[in-house]
Design a protein around this motif. Structure first.
Motif, short mmCIF file in Angstrom:
data_model
loop_
_atom_site.label_atom_id
_atom_site.label_comp_id
_atom_site.label_asym_id
_atom_site.label_seq_id
_atom_site.Cartn_x
_atom_site.Cartn_y
_atom_site.Cartn_z
N MET A 1 0.78 -1.04 -0.03
CA MET A 1 0.19 -0.04 0.06
C MET A 1 0.70 1.23 -0.09
O MET A 1 1.89 1.33 0.79
CB MET A 1 -0.99 0.18 1.07
N THR A 2 0.55 2.25 -0.87
CA THR A 2 1.64 3.36 -0.89
C THR A 2 0.94 4.28 0.10
O THR A 2 -0.11 4.34 0.60
CB THR A 2 1.33 4.06 -2.26
N ASP A 5 -2.23 5.71 -0.68
CA ASP A 5 -3.33 4.61 -0.46
C ASP A 5 -3.75 4.63 0.99
O ASP A 5 -4.93 4.77 1.42
CB ASP A 5 -3.04 3.37 -0.77
N LEU A 6 -2.82 4.86 2.02
CA LEU A 6 -2.78 4.92 3.12
C LEU A 6 -3.59 6.05 3.65
O LEU A 6 -4.53 6.08 4.46
CB LEU A 6 -1.61 4.64 4.06
N VAL A 9 -7.28 5.56 3.05
CA VAL A 9 -8.18 4.77 3.95
C VAL A 9 -8.27 5.56 5.17
O VAL A 9 -9.39 5.39 5.69
CB VAL A 9 -7.17 3.64 4.21
#
Length: 59
Positions: A1-2, A5-6, A9
């Motif tokens: 997860m980049t 991306d984090l 989230v």
């Protein structure tokens, strides 16, 4: 997860926590933790992450 991306989230989690209100937050977080642990499918790793999540909190 980049990192991006984090961040998405984190934003989704923050928005959901705001939407459900303070009365349901603890139940929501418990359900989320169990769903994520189920996805990991590794009880030892899940327990390790439970401990890690508390490592920088004042308890």
């Amino acid at each position: 997860m980049t990192p991006a991306d984090l961040e998405t989230v984190y934003e989704a989690l923050a928005e959901q926590l705001d939407a459900i209100g303070s009365a349901q937050r603890e139940l929501y977080l418990a359900k989320l933790a169990l769903l994520l642990a189920h996805e990991i499918a590794d009880a030892n790793r899940a327990r390790s992450l439970v401990a890690e999540a508390a490592s920088n909190l004042k308890v």
